[in-house]
Enzyme design. Sequence first.
Site, PDB file in Angstrom:
ATOM      1  N   HIS A   1      -6.434   0.734   1.962  1.00 24.68           N
ATOM      2  CA  HIS A   1      -5.599   0.141   3.007  1.00 24.68           C
ATOM      3  C   HIS A   1      -4.284  -0.256   2.360  1.00 24.68           C
ATOM      4  O   HIS A   1      -4.247  -1.089   1.465  1.00 24.68           O
ATOM      5  CB  HIS A   1      -6.273  -1.086   3.630  1.00 24.68           C
ATOM      6  N   CYS A   2      -3.199   0.358   2.804  1.00 16.88           N
ATOM      7  CA  CYS A   2      -1.892   0.129   2.182  1.00 16.88           C
ATOM      8  C   CYS A   2      -1.088  -0.875   3.013  1.00 16.88           C
ATOM      9  O   CYS A   2      -0.779  -0.614   4.172  1.00 16.88           O
ATOM     10  CB  CYS A   2      -1.127   1.451   2.082  1.00 16.88           C
ATOM     11  N   PRO A   3      -0.735  -2.029   2.432  1.00 18.86           N
ATOM     12  CA  PRO A   3       0.067  -2.998   3.197  1.00 18.86           C
ATOM     13  C   PRO A   3       1.491  -2.511   3.438  1.00 18.86           C
ATOM     14  O   PRO A   3       2.146  -2.960   4.382  1.00 18.86           O
ATOM     15  CB  PRO A   3       0.050  -4.246   2.305  1.00 18.86           C
TER      16      PRO A   3
END
Length: 200
Positions: A135-137
């Site tokens: 999950h890439c912020p």
Amino acid sequence: MVFNRDPLGIASSVCVYILLLFGDYAIVYHVLEYGQHEGLGRSFGALLSHCLFAMSIVCHLRASLTDPGYVPLSKTKIDFSSDLEKTESGQKKKKKREPPPIGEWTVCHRCEIYRPPRSHHCRKCGRCVRRMDHHCPWINNCVGELNLKYFFLFVMYSGFLCLYAAVLITVEWLWNREESAQDSTTDKYIHSHDCHVVVV
């Protein structure tokens, strides 16, 4: 289209746009405008910078708003009540969890669904994602089966933009250093020549 309402993810995405815009602005209006570039070279440099900037923004938007490959939720949930009763009564001993065999479907206890191989549950999104990487912020989304291509292109184009800026700045610095060295030797020669004339 997917949009996560995570405040930290939204702030991170806005920061990405600001940094890319600042990079493009710095290259065009500070390095190329005041550097040793003439006419066609300056126009080509600015065009290349704008293209890298635009492609980075487009790929970021596609990676952010594309469904990463969410596993569809089933209308009928899996019933775990019998397993819970066995665990509570002590008939079933806890065994060490082993990874599932390759190519087999697994069960997600949070979503209560069967999921394909290489799928993982994302705590931020609250869904299972096919071939989830992370999950890439910075894109405010998961990187999975359907948006991995756009994420990779975003990283590649923004990396090229950074490399392009670094090369331009290095070339300008070396060019100015050589010019300043030449100017200083010319000044010394003129000064010594003037002194010689005065002495004679």
